[in-house]
Scaffold this active site. Structure first.
Site, PDB file in Angstrom:
ATOM      1  N   LYS A 186       0.825  -1.208   0.000  1.00  0.00           N
ATOM      2  CA  LYS A 186       0.000   0.000   0.000  1.00  0.00           C
ATOM      3  C   LYS A 186       0.868   1.272   0.000  1.00  0.00           C
ATOM      4  CE  LYS A 186      -4.002  -2.275   0.647  1.00  0.00           C
ATOM      5  NZ  LYS A 186      -3.628  -3.695   0.811  1.00  0.00           N
TER       6      LYS A 186
HETATM    7  C1  LIG Z   1      -4.335  -4.833   0.409  1.00  0.00           C
HETATM    8  C2  LIG Z   1      -3.570  -6.096   0.395  1.00  0.00           C
HETATM    9  C3  LIG Z   1      -3.834  -7.126  -0.531  1.00  0.00           C
HETATM   10  C4  LIG Z   1      -4.959  -7.045  -1.529  1.00  0.00           C
HETATM   11  O1  LIG Z   1      -4.716  -6.084  -2.515  1.00  0.00           O
HETATM   12  P1  LIG Z   1      -5.903  -5.580  -3.471  1.00  0.00           P
HETATM   13  O2  LIG Z   1      -5.318  -4.504  -4.292  1.00  0.00           O
HETATM   14  O3  LIG Z   1      -6.986  -5.076  -2.535  1.00  0.00           O
HETATM   15  O4  LIG Z   1      -6.371  -6.750  -4.264  1.00  0.00           O
HETATM   16  C5  LIG Z   1      -3.021  -8.254  -0.517  1.00  0.00           C
HETATM   17  N1  LIG Z   1      -2.038  -8.391   0.391  1.00  0.00           N
HETATM   18  C6  LIG Z   1      -1.761  -7.446   1.320  1.00  0.00           C
HETATM   19  C7  LIG Z   1      -0.678  -7.689   2.302  1.00  0.00           C
HETATM   20  C8  LIG Z   1      -2.517  -6.260   1.362  1.00  0.00           C
HETATM   21  O5  LIG Z   1      -2.247  -5.331   2.294  1.00  0.00           O
END
Ligand SMILES: *Cc1c(COP(=O)(O)O)cnc(C)c1O
Length: 453
Positions: A111
């Site tokens: 993120k």
């Molecule tokens: C947010 C997240 C995901 C999922 O990602 P998306 O873009 O919502 O599909 C997978 N793994 C981790 C560790 C995350 O923080």
């Protein structure tokens, strides 16, 4: 570049799309046309560093709203704090299999890659705003670290008390900046999201406090995430040869960014959309019916969702950008509780393979990597297991979305070993915590936001 809404109508520029909310009719913003990079342009990109690649890709989405030199500066700022010079390094796992590590940012999940840039851009636009969000884990800390101490921006992040991990909570509550408010809600994640939606739907409150959202519906998050598909694919042989990616999927932001990179000309032969027991997207890709069920709690909590908001973008693109088709399908989801994909949509998504991985296979993948000297987190393990189950001739990059130290209990249970804790996480785990407790009540949160800003 102009943007249009997935449910038809709307026309907006980059800045309005990034600092604003939803498109008309509750839709999401999409670029009117995909930028395209030629074989020659892709080859030339292989000589750039990460920030330069980001600036080159993003410039096509931004148009005149930010000049090239300023954009490069913003990209350099956003990625200066990552602890690896490559920003998103590739590590070899096995023949034809590598790990694309996206956890080298300040909060150790992928993120950070989009939110660090979003923070830099909000600062550049001088947007005076109060960001309000609800988090079930990684988005909250990444958003807080992206704007902590930034002038003109305030952030109020709600989380369900007692329902996120200690590590995830401390990564938010240990940030001392005065423009950060972390609010523990006496309720569930759904309560938190309901409250945030109510606040964002209150036009008077939104105007008075300039409220904005940071969830994965923001187009910049997709655009910024498409960049690491370029850097990884170029290192694995593109544009001369094709590559594949395996992506742990929740809201589909990450996997859709891979689809976007493919639409821009990158030779991505396959995107493996890896899910856990919450397999709505995997099922929709396999049988053409998208039908939300009940959420099941797992050891990969970022994937524990049933409505993948970016699926709407995929529907729109696979329908050739026909907003009327998507508006009908979203109405069917609200009315009959499901969407049936058209034959044309299914054909346009043939490069995406949905795979659901159960808890035993997830643990086995953590052990398999551990035996080869690499510790991976449960989300990454799901993508690894999915990649191994699909196989194929092209090299595959498994997208590693979080550092294993964020999920020590699951890693210990699967491998018998504790993951090493990086210094920047150790600080968060020992710092003083600052948090406000509120009931799961729209009026209480509204009063809090109004009193503070
Ligand atoms: C947010 C997240 C995901 C999922 O990602 P998306 O873009 O919502 O599909 C997978 N793994 C981790 C560790 C995350 O923080």
């Amino acid at each position: 570049m102009r943007y249009v809404g997935t449910r038809g109508g709307g026309s907006a520029g980059f800045r309005a799309v990034v600092t604003g909310g939803l498109a008309p009719g509750g839709g999401l913003w999409m670029p009117e046309v995909w930028p395209h990079f030629s074989h020659h342009e892709l080859s030339a990109m292989a000589r750039l560093d990460y920030a330069e690649t980001a600036a080159r890709v993003l410039a096509r989405f931004i148009g005149d709203d930010i000049d090239d030199a300023t954009l490069l500066g913003l990209c350099r700022d956003a990625y200066a704090g990552f602890d690896d010079a490559a920003v998103t390094p590739l590590r070899r796992l096995d023949d034809g299999l590598s790990l694309l590590e996206l956890f080298h940012g300040p909060t150790l999940s992928f993120k950070d890659i989009a939110l660090q840039l979003l923070g830099a851009m909000l600062g550049h636009f001088g947007a005076r705003t109060t960001i309000i969000g609800a988090t079930s884990g990684d988005t909250g800390s990444a958003a807080i670290h992206a704007v902590a101490g930034k002038k003109g921006v305030r952030i109020v992040m709600l989380y369900p008390e007692g329902r996120i991990s200690d590590v995830q909570r401390r990564q938010m509550t240990s940030v001392a900046a005065g423009n950060v408010d972390v609010v523990a809600i006496d309720g569930s994640f759904d309560d938190c999201q309901r409250i945030v939606k109510a606040l964002l739907g209150d036009a008077a409150l939104v105007a008075k406090h300039r409220l904005s959202a940071v969830n994965s519906i923001n187009w910049l998050r997709i655009a910024a995430q498409s960049v690491y598909y370029f850097t990884a694919a170029l290192r694995l042989g593109a544009p001369d040869s094709a590559v594949g990616f395996a992506v742990p999927t929740g809201n589909l932001g990450d996997a859709f960014a891979g689809h976007a990179a493919r639409r821009m000309g990158l030779p991505i032969a396959r995107i493996i959309v890896a899910t856990n027991a919450n397999d709505i997207v995997a099922r929709a890709l396999a049988d053409g019916v998208y039908r939300p069920g009940a959420v099941r709690a797992t050891d990969a909590p970022a994937m524990d969702i049933q409505v993948a908001s970016n699926f709407e973008r995929l529907l729109w693109d696979a329908a050739g950008g026909d907003g009327a088709v998507v508006a009908r399908q979203m109405a069917a989801l609200a009315g009959e509780g499901e969407i049936v994909l058209t034959d044309a949509q299914r054909a346009a998504l043939a490069h995406m393979t949905g795979v659901a991985i159960d808890a035993a296979a997830m643990d086995a993948a953590m052990r398999w990597a551990d035996e080869r000297g690499t510790t991976i987190d449960p989300h990454t393990a799901i993508a690894l297991a999915a990649a191994q189950s699909v196989g194929g001739d092209d090299p595959i990059a498994v997208v590693a979305t979080a550092h294993p130290a964020k999920f020590p209990d699951a890693v210990r249970r699967a491998t018998g070993r504790d993951p090493t804790v990086p210094a920047r996480l150790a600080d968060a785990l020992t710092g003083a915590e600052r948090v406000v407790r509120l009931p799961a009540d729209v009026a209480a949160v509204t009063a809090y936001v109004a009193a503070r800003g």
